[in-house]
Scaffold this motif. Structure first.
Motif, PDB file in Angstrom:
ATOM      1  N   ASN A  84       0.877  -1.169   0.000  1.00  0.00           N
ATOM      2  CA  ASN A  84       0.000   0.000   0.000  1.00  0.00           C
ATOM      3  C   ASN A  84       0.915   1.220   0.000  1.00  0.00           C
ATOM      4  O   ASN A  84       1.305   1.731   1.051  1.00  0.00           O
ATOM      5  CB  ASN A  84      -0.894  -0.005   1.240  1.00  0.00           C
ATOM      6  N   LEU A  85       1.264   1.670  -1.198  1.00  0.00           N
ATOM      7  CA  LEU A  85       2.269   2.723  -1.330  1.00  0.00           C
ATOM      8  C   LEU A  85       1.862   4.019  -0.649  1.00  0.00           C
ATOM      9  O   LEU A  85       2.701   4.713  -0.061  1.00  0.00           O
ATOM     10  CB  LEU A  85       2.569   2.977  -2.815  1.00  0.00           C
ATOM     11  N   ASP A  86       0.573   4.349  -0.722  1.00  0.00           N
ATOM     12  CA  ASP A  86       0.114   5.603  -0.106  1.00  0.00           C
ATOM     13  C   ASP A  86       0.346   5.597   1.406  1.00  0.00           C
ATOM     14  O   ASP A  86       0.746   6.612   1.993  1.00  0.00           O
ATOM     15  CB  ASP A  86      -1.371   5.832  -0.404  1.00  0.00           C
ATOM     16  N   SER A  87       0.107   4.453   2.033  1.00  0.00           N
ATOM     17  CA  SER A  87       0.318   4.343   3.484  1.00  0.00           C
ATOM     18  C   SER A  87       1.799   4.459   3.829  1.00  0.00           C
ATOM     19  O   SER A  87       2.177   5.124   4.804  1.00  0.00           O
ATOM     20  CB  SER A  87      -0.222   3.011   4.004  1.00  0.00           C
ATOM     21  N   ILE A  88       2.638   3.826   3.020  1.00  0.00           N
ATOM     22  CA  ILE A  88       4.078   3.884   3.270  1.00  0.00           C
ATOM     23  C   ILE A  88       4.604   5.302   3.055  1.00  0.00           C
ATOM     24  O   ILE A  88       5.465   5.773   3.803  1.00  0.00           O
ATOM     25  CB  ILE A  88       4.821   2.892   2.366  1.00  0.00           C
ATOM     26  N   VAL A  89       4.069   5.968   2.054  1.00  0.00           N
ATOM     27  CA  VAL A  89       4.469   7.358   1.797  1.00  0.00           C
ATOM     28  C   VAL A  89       4.220   8.217   3.029  1.00  0.00           C
ATOM     29  O   VAL A  89       5.060   9.040   3.415  1.00  0.00           O
ATOM     30  CB  VAL A  89       3.717   7.930   0.584  1.00  0.00           C
ATOM     31  N   GLU A  90       3.084   8.031   3.680  1.00  0.00           N
ATOM     32  CA  GLU A  90       2.756   8.811   4.881  1.00  0.00           C
ATOM     33  C   GLU A  90       3.752   8.531   6.003  1.00  0.00           C
ATOM     34  O   GLU A  90       4.172   9.436   6.722  1.00  0.00           O
ATOM     35  CB  GLU A  90       1.334   8.494   5.358  1.00  0.00           C
ATOM     36  N   VAL A  91       4.120   7.271   6.130  1.00  0.00           N
ATOM     37  CA  VAL A  91       5.097   6.894   7.170  1.00  0.00           C
ATOM     38  C   VAL A  91       6.449   7.539   6.885  1.00  0.00           C
ATOM     39  O   VAL A  91       7.078   8.116   7.783  1.00  0.00           O
ATOM     40  CB  VAL A  91       5.249   5.362   7.248  1.00  0.00           C
ATOM     41  N   LEU A  92       6.898   7.456   5.635  1.00  0.00           N
ATOM     42  CA  LEU A  92       8.205   7.982   5.267  1.00  0.00           C
ATOM     43  C   LEU A  92       8.242   9.512   5.252  1.00  0.00           C
ATOM     44  O   LEU A  92       9.287  10.111   5.507  1.00  0.00           O
ATOM     45  CB  LEU A  92       8.626   7.440   3.897  1.00  0.00           C
ATOM     46  N   GLN A  93       7.108  10.130   4.965  1.00  0.00           N
ATOM     47  CA  GLN A  93       7.048  11.586   4.948  1.00  0.00           C
ATOM     48  C   GLN A  93       7.379  12.173   6.318  1.00  0.00           C
ATOM     49  O   GLN A  93       8.031  13.205   6.427  1.00  0.00           O
ATOM     50  CB  GLN A  93       5.653  12.048   4.498  1.00  0.00           C
ATOM     51  N   PHE A  94       6.914  11.504   7.363  1.00  0.00           N
ATOM     52  CA  PHE A  94       7.113  12.021   8.719  1.00  0.00           C
ATOM     53  C   PHE A  94       8.122  11.183   9.526  1.00  0.00           C
ATOM     54  O   PHE A  94       8.256  11.354  10.729  1.00  0.00           O
ATOM     55  CB  PHE A  94       5.776  12.077   9.462  1.00  0.00           C
ATOM     56  N   GLY A  95       8.821  10.284   8.828  1.00  0.00           N
ATOM     57  CA  GLY A  95       9.776   9.429   9.528  1.00  0.00           C
ATOM     58  C   GLY A  95      11.096  10.092   9.829  1.00  0.00           C
ATOM     59  O   GLY A  95      11.900   9.570  10.594  1.00  0.00           O
ATOM     60  N   ARG A  96      11.335  11.260   9.198  1.00  0.00           N
ATOM     61  CA  ARG A  96      12.584  11.999   9.366  1.00  0.00           C
ATOM     62  C   ARG A  96      13.794  11.084   9.164  1.00  0.00           C
ATOM     63  O   ARG A  96      13.843  10.338   8.194  1.00  0.00           O
ATOM     64  CB  ARG A  96      12.596  12.694  10.723  1.00  0.00           C
ATOM     65  N   HIS A  97      14.761  11.105  10.079  1.00  0.00           N
ATOM     66  CA  HIS A  97      15.974  10.307   9.882  1.00  0.00           C
ATOM     67  C   HIS A  97      15.816   8.859  10.353  1.00  0.00           C
ATOM     68  O   HIS A  97      16.688   8.029  10.113  1.00  0.00           O
ATOM     69  CB  HIS A  97      17.158  10.942  10.628  1.00  0.00           C
ATOM     70  N   LYS A  98      14.691   8.555  11.029  1.00  0.00           N
ATOM     71  CA  LYS A  98      14.515   7.200  11.563  1.00  0.00           C
ATOM     72  C   LYS A  98      13.824   6.276  10.571  1.00  0.00           C
ATOM     73  O   LYS A  98      14.167   5.094  10.471  1.00  0.00           O
ATOM     74  CB  LYS A  98      13.723   7.265  12.869  1.00  0.00           C
ATOM     75  N   GLN A 189      16.144  18.906   4.246  1.00  0.00           N
ATOM     76  CA  GLN A 189      14.703  19.070   4.439  1.00  0.00           C
ATOM     77  C   GLN A 189      14.021  17.737   4.714  1.00  0.00           C
ATOM     78  O   GLN A 189      13.114  17.648   5.547  1.00  0.00           O
ATOM     79  CB  GLN A 189      14.096  19.724   3.192  1.00  0.00           C
ATOM     80  N   ARG A 190      14.478  16.701   4.034  1.00  0.00           N
ATOM     81  CA  ARG A 190      13.859  15.384   4.222  1.00  0.00           C
ATOM     82  C   ARG A 190      14.223  14.784   5.583  1.00  0.00           C
ATOM     83  O   ARG A 190      13.389  14.165   6.244  1.00  0.00           O
ATOM     84  CB  ARG A 190      14.266  14.447   3.085  1.00  0.00           C
ATOM     85  N   ILE A 191      15.473  14.965   5.974  1.00  0.00           N
ATOM     86  CA  ILE A 191      15.901  14.438   7.275  1.00  0.00           C
ATOM     87  C   ILE A 191      15.127  15.085   8.414  1.00  0.00           C
ATOM     88  O   ILE A 191      14.756  14.426   9.391  1.00  0.00           O
ATOM     89  CB  ILE A 191      17.420  14.647   7.464  1.00  0.00           C
ATOM     90  N   TRP A 192      14.841  16.370   8.278  1.00  0.00           N
ATOM     91  CA  TRP A 192      14.144  17.084   9.346  1.00  0.00           C
ATOM     92  C   TRP A 192      12.650  17.251   9.076  1.00  0.00           C
ATOM     93  O   TRP A 192      11.948  17.886   9.865  1.00  0.00           O
ATOM     94  CB  TRP A 192      14.791  18.458   9.562  1.00  0.00           C
ATOM     95  N   GLY A 193      12.141  16.677   7.990  1.00  0.00           N
ATOM     96  CA  GLY A 193      10.707  16.718   7.708  1.00  0.00           C
ATOM     97  C   GLY A 193      10.161  18.117   7.525  1.00  0.00           C
ATOM     98  O   GLY A 193       9.066  18.437   7.987  1.00  0.00           O
ATOM     99  N   GLU A 194      10.932  18.948   6.846  1.00  0.00           N
ATOM    100  CA  GLU A 194      10.570  20.365   6.745  1.00  0.00           C
ATOM    101  C   GLU A 194       9.625  20.676   5.579  1.00  0.00           C
ATOM    102  O   GLU A 194       8.966  21.715   5.586  1.00  0.00           O
ATOM    103  CB  GLU A 194      11.842  21.210   6.592  1.00  0.00           C
ATOM    104  N   VAL A 195       9.569  19.805   4.589  1.00  0.00           N
ATOM    105  CA  VAL A 195       8.702  20.062   3.434  1.00  0.00           C
ATOM    106  C   VAL A 195       7.923  18.804   3.079  1.00  0.00           C
ATOM    107  O   VAL A 195       8.234  17.704   3.522  1.00  0.00           O
ATOM    108  CB  VAL A 195       9.522  20.537   2.207  1.00  0.00           C
TER     109      VAL A 195
END
Length: 254
Positions: A84-98, A189-195
């Motif tokens: 379920n790519l959409d669900s994984i995208v949500e997890v990775l969007q806010f996963g920051r460096h973890k 930006q991706r590591i810190w979830g800024e965008v």
């Protein structure tokens, strides 16, 4: 004869005084050396105790990161063919460096606990001032076995990741080329979830899941991570054993 006897008696007395004086001097010097060694031993044990606490903070933090990684990799492996790519995208969007796409497929985790103090104590011979044999054995075992085993397996995981990187470099797919494109600013930006990176993450997942080599790499990485965590847990356990020994020894000699 009497004068000669008195001379001998005087010589014996003076010699005895000198010998007794030297003996007392050696005795006092020995007491002072023992006292100094005890104080040094206390300093060394206290230093080890502080270092143990620093190491524990690091490995607790690292464990949290590893656990996040492991959960994500297990999920991806289990559901690879029906993700379920959409669900994984949500997890990775806010996963920051973890929890991040690049940490699973493009980058790697290192392991650098602050063990320099303990390494120095073993390396410069200060360990010889520790009187408790069990503490010395545990110190050496912690570094030569537990720590080294974790490091060896982390290095193996890094080598595996570097092999997969080499595979990606040879890919002629335009999709793969696009997902590798980035900048320093984008990485930050991706590591810190800024965008909002949902669109880029979705494209990355779609491209990578088409590669059989990516699936193979993921599962090999999971296998390697299993051994990392096994030795990691052993390192943590032995660190706690060392802490208890050090605390107990400090209580006895202070």
């Amino acid at each position: 004869m009497s004068d000669k006897f008195k001379g001998v008696k005087k010589f014996i007395f003076e010699t005895s005084v000198i010998i007794i004086g030297i003996s007392i001097s050696f005795w006092l010097s020995n007491l002072q050396e023992k006292s100094n060694n005890k104080n040094k031993e206390i300093e060394i044990l206290e230093s080890i105790d502080i270092n143990i606490n620093e190491i524990q903070k690091y490995i607790d933090n690292r464990r949290e990161t590893f656990d996040e990684d492991n959960q994500l990799m297990d999920y991806l492996s289990t559901h690879w063919n029906n993700l379920n790519l959409d669900s994984i995208v949500e997890v990775l969007q806010f996963g920051r460096h973890k929890k991040a796409f690049h940490n699973v497929f493009l980058d790697y985790r290192e392991f650098h606990p602050p063990v320099s103090e303990i390494s120095s104590i073993i390396g410069d011979g200060s360990i010889s001032l520790i009187s408790n044999h069990d503490v010395k054995i545990q110190l050496i075992s912690l570094m030569d076995n537990s720590f080294d085993f974790v490091n060896q397996n982390v290095k193996s995981e890094i080598e595996l990741q570097q092999s997969f990187r080499a595979k990606l470099l040879q890919e002629e797919s335009y999709e793969i080329s696009k997902i590798l494109e980035t900048t320093q600013n984008e990485m930050r930006q991706r590591i810190w979830g800024e965008v909002d990176n949902r669109k880029k993450i979705l494209a990355e997942l779609k491209a990578i899941t088409k590669l059989k080599s990516a699936k193979n790499y993921l599962n090999l990485k999971i296998r390697q991570r299993f051994w990392i965590m096994s030795f990691y847990n052993s390192f943590d356990k032995n660190l706690n054993v060392l802490r208890k020994l050090v605390i107990k020894e400090l209580e006895l000699i202070k």
